[in-house]
Design a protein around this motif. Structure first.
Motif, PDB file in Angstrom:
ATOM      1  N   PRO A  18       0.831  -1.208   0.000  1.00 14.17           N
ATOM      2  CA  PRO A  18       0.000   0.000   0.000  1.00 14.17           C
ATOM      3  C   PRO A  18       0.865   1.258   0.000  1.00 14.17           C
ATOM      4  O   PRO A  18       1.989   1.250   0.506  1.00 14.17           O
ATOM      5  CB  PRO A  18      -0.805  -0.115   1.295  1.00 14.17           C
ATOM      6  CG  PRO A  18      -0.100  -1.124   2.120  1.00 14.17           C
ATOM      7  CD  PRO A  18       0.681  -1.994   1.199  1.00 14.17           C
ATOM      8  N   PRO A  19       0.373   2.341  -0.554  1.00 15.81           N
ATOM      9  CA  PRO A  19       1.165   3.590  -0.622  1.00 15.81           C
ATOM     10  C   PRO A  19       1.576   4.123   0.741  1.00 15.81           C
ATOM     11  O   PRO A  19       2.628   4.742   0.869  1.00 15.81           O
ATOM     12  CB  PRO A  19       0.236   4.573  -1.325  1.00 15.81           C
ATOM     13  CG  PRO A  19      -0.769   3.740  -2.029  1.00 15.81           C
ATOM     14  CD  PRO A  19      -0.889   2.464  -1.250  1.00 15.81           C
ATOM     15  N   ALA A  20       0.773   3.886   1.774  1.00 21.69           N
ATOM     16  CA  ALA A  20       1.121   4.383   3.107  1.00 21.69           C
ATOM     17  C   ALA A  20       2.403   3.734   3.611  1.00 21.69           C
ATOM     18  O   ALA A  20       3.180   4.361   4.343  1.00 21.69           O
ATOM     19  CB  ALA A  20      -0.018   4.117   4.081  1.00 21.69           C
ATOM     20  N   ARG A  21       2.650   2.513   3.210  1.00 23.93           N
ATOM     21  CA  ARG A  21       3.874   1.828   3.630  1.00 23.93           C
ATOM     22  C   ARG A  21       5.096   2.532   3.046  1.00 23.93           C
ATOM     23  O   ARG A  21       6.107   2.706   3.725  1.00 23.93           O
ATOM     24  CB  ARG A  21       3.812   0.378   3.168  1.00 23.93           C
ATOM     25  CG  ARG A  21       4.968  -0.452   3.610  1.00 23.93           C
ATOM     26  CD  ARG A  21       4.745  -1.885   3.201  1.00 23.93           C
ATOM     27  NE  ARG A  21       5.833  -2.729   3.642  1.00 23.93           N
ATOM     28  CZ  ARG A  21       5.951  -3.992   3.340  1.00 23.93           C
ATOM     29  NH1 ARG A  21       5.038  -4.578   2.597  1.00 23.93           N
ATOM     30  NH2 ARG A  21       6.963  -4.693   3.770  1.00 23.93           N
ATOM     31  N   TYR A  22       5.008   2.931   1.801  1.00 21.87           N
ATOM     32  CA  TYR A  22       6.119   3.654   1.179  1.00 21.87           C
ATOM     33  C   TYR A  22       6.292   5.033   1.797  1.00 21.87           C
ATOM     34  O   TYR A  22       7.414   5.516   1.952  1.00 21.87           O
ATOM     35  CB  TYR A  22       5.897   3.778  -0.329  1.00 21.87           C
ATOM     36  CG  TYR A  22       6.008   2.467  -1.055  1.00 21.87           C
ATOM     37  CD1 TYR A  22       7.183   1.712  -0.983  1.00 21.87           C
ATOM     38  CD2 TYR A  22       4.958   1.976  -1.813  1.00 21.87           C
ATOM     39  CE1 TYR A  22       7.309   0.506  -1.654  1.00 21.87           C
ATOM     40  CE2 TYR A  22       5.066   0.773  -2.483  1.00 21.87           C
ATOM     41  CZ  TYR A  22       6.243   0.040  -2.404  1.00 21.87           C
ATOM     42  OH  TYR A  22       6.356  -1.148  -3.049  1.00 21.87           O
ATOM     43  N   ALA A  23       5.196   5.674   2.148  1.00 24.77           N
ATOM     44  CA  ALA A  23       5.273   7.003   2.760  1.00 24.77           C
ATOM     45  C   ALA A  23       5.953   6.926   4.118  1.00 24.77           C
ATOM     46  O   ALA A  23       6.779   7.783   4.451  1.00 24.77           O
ATOM     47  CB  ALA A  23       3.871   7.595   2.890  1.00 24.77           C
ATOM     48  N   ARG A  24       5.636   5.900   4.915  1.00 29.92           N
ATOM     49  CA  ARG A  24       6.285   5.743   6.215  1.00 29.92           C
ATOM     50  C   ARG A  24       7.773   5.458   6.056  1.00 29.92           C
ATOM     51  O   ARG A  24       8.595   5.985   6.802  1.00 29.92           O
ATOM     52  CB  ARG A  24       5.615   4.619   7.009  1.00 29.92           C
ATOM     53  CG  ARG A  24       4.299   5.005   7.601  1.00 29.92           C
ATOM     54  CD  ARG A  24       3.832   3.978   8.624  1.00 29.92           C
ATOM     55  NE  ARG A  24       3.796   2.624   8.108  1.00 29.92           N
ATOM     56  CZ  ARG A  24       2.706   2.011   7.662  1.00 29.92           C
ATOM     57  NH1 ARG A  24       1.551   2.638   7.689  1.00 29.92           N
ATOM     58  NH2 ARG A  24       2.752   0.778   7.222  1.00 29.92           N
TER      59      ARG A  24
END
Length: 61
Positions: free
Chosen positions: A15-21
């Motif tokens: 998920p994109p949130a994983r990359y953002a973190r």
């Protein structure tokens, strides 16, 4: 029959949130390393004058 044609094989995408973190953690780590590199050495405290308690033979009279 081979099964449903919409079945995915392999690893699902993250998920994109994983990359953002992960990106935010990398930015924080880089900022900490840069701040530590620019900090410079710590300044030593001024030594207090040492008072000697040893008496010489001339002072004992």
């Amino acid at each position: 029959m081979h099964g449903p044609p919409s079945a995915h094989h392999g690893r699902p995408s993250a998920p994109p949130a994983r990359y953002a973190r992960a990106f935010a953690a990398a930015v924080v780590a880089a900022a900490a390393l840069i701040a530590a590199a620019n900090a410079g050495p710590a300044r030593a405290a001024e030594p207090e004058p040492v008072q000697s308690s040893v008496r010489t033979s001339g002072e004992m009279r």
